[in-house]
Motif scaffolding. Structure first.
Motif, PDB file in Angstrom:
ATOM      1  N   LEU A  51     -42.720  80.545   6.484  1.00  0.00           N
ATOM      2  CA  LEU A  51     -41.727  79.566   6.910  1.00  0.00           C
ATOM      3  C   LEU A  51     -42.264  78.185   6.585  1.00  0.00           C
ATOM      4  O   LEU A  51     -43.401  77.857   6.941  1.00  0.00           O
ATOM      5  CB  LEU A  51     -41.460  79.690   8.413  1.00  0.00           C
ATOM      6  N   ALA A  54     -40.304  74.436   9.088  1.00  0.00           N
ATOM      7  CA  ALA A  54     -39.378  74.935  10.108  1.00  0.00           C
ATOM      8  C   ALA A  54     -37.988  75.213   9.570  1.00  0.00           C
ATOM      9  O   ALA A  54     -37.032  75.312  10.341  1.00  0.00           O
ATOM     10  CB  ALA A  54     -39.289  73.935  11.259  1.00  0.00           C
ATOM     11  N   VAL A  57     -37.298  79.956   4.842  1.00  0.00           N
ATOM     12  CA  VAL A  57     -37.942  81.208   5.220  1.00  0.00           C
ATOM     13  C   VAL A  57     -37.914  82.189   4.062  1.00  0.00           C
ATOM     14  O   VAL A  57     -36.919  82.284   3.337  1.00  0.00           O
ATOM     15  CB  VAL A  57     -37.236  81.853   6.437  1.00  0.00           C
ATOM     16  N   SER A  68     -37.440  88.789  11.132  1.00  0.00           N
ATOM     17  CA  SER A  68     -37.003  87.415  10.948  1.00  0.00           C
ATOM     18  C   SER A  68     -38.067  86.473  11.502  1.00  0.00           C
ATOM     19  O   SER A  68     -38.793  86.826  12.444  1.00  0.00           O
ATOM     20  CB  SER A  68     -35.658  87.163  11.613  1.00  0.00           C
ATOM     21  N   SER A  70     -38.842  82.442  12.801  1.00  0.00           N
ATOM     22  CA  SER A  70     -38.265  81.192  13.259  1.00  0.00           C
ATOM     23  C   SER A  70     -39.358  80.359  13.913  1.00  0.00           C
ATOM     24  O   SER A  70     -40.476  80.825  14.132  1.00  0.00           O
ATOM     25  CB  SER A  70     -37.121  81.438  14.240  1.00  0.00           C
ATOM     26  N   GLN A  71     -39.010  79.132  14.223  1.00  0.00           N
ATOM     27  CA  GLN A  71     -39.994  78.226  14.812  1.00  0.00           C
ATOM     28  C   GLN A  71     -39.301  77.307  15.805  1.00  0.00           C
ATOM     29  O   GLN A  71     -38.204  76.802  15.536  1.00  0.00           O
ATOM     30  CB  GLN A  71     -40.676  77.403  13.711  1.00  0.00           C
ATOM     31  N   ASP A  72     -39.912  77.116  16.937  1.00  0.00           N
ATOM     32  CA  ASP A  72     -39.459  76.140  17.922  1.00  0.00           C
ATOM     33  C   ASP A  72     -40.394  74.940  17.809  1.00  0.00           C
ATOM     34  O   ASP A  72     -41.536  74.992  18.281  1.00  0.00           O
ATOM     35  CB  ASP A  72     -39.494  76.749  19.323  1.00  0.00           C
TER      36      ASP A  72
END
Length: 126
Positions: A51, A54, A57, A68, A70-72
């Protein structure tokens, strides 16, 4: 100092789901290349996905229908969501980070990542 700490692994039955987390500290990772890797017993570590900033991907073809990433950014945490778990997903899962621009994020190999977590174990029973 850059630190990555994975969590969320465990023992699950086939068909289940898990969300792995990678908490990052020591820097803001919004402009890093972040990666997930895994190493099954007796096998070499392999890339799961990356990724970039952010947003962009890339997931390995072998798992992209079930995994999958993802990023916070606010929490400085990277996630790997795994669904329909299979026994062959059993492995130690690692997150990695690197800020260098070359090679490009989705072209990076394991050797191109400078920071690694300690891993979290996922065990899937049939």
């Amino acid at each position: 100092q850059v630190m990555l700490v994975e969590s969320g692994g465990g023992s699950v039955e086939a068909g289940g789901s898990l969300r792995l987390s990678c908490a990052a500290s020591g820097s803001s990772y919004s402009d890093y290349c972040m990666g997930w890797f895994r190493q099954a017993p007796g096998k070499e570590r392999e890339g799961v996905g990356t990724l970039h900033k952010a947003a962009s991907v890339q997931i390995a073809d072998s798992v992209k229908d079930r995994f999958s990433i993802s990023q916070d950014i606010a929490k400085n945490t990277l996630y790997l969501q795994i669904s329909d778990l299979k026994p062959e997903d059993t492995a130690m899962y690692y997150c990695a980070a690197d800020r260098r621009l070359w090679p490009g994020c989705h072209q990076k190999q394991q050797r191109d990542f400078g920071y690694w977590g300690q891993g979290t174990q996922v065990t899937v029973s049939s």
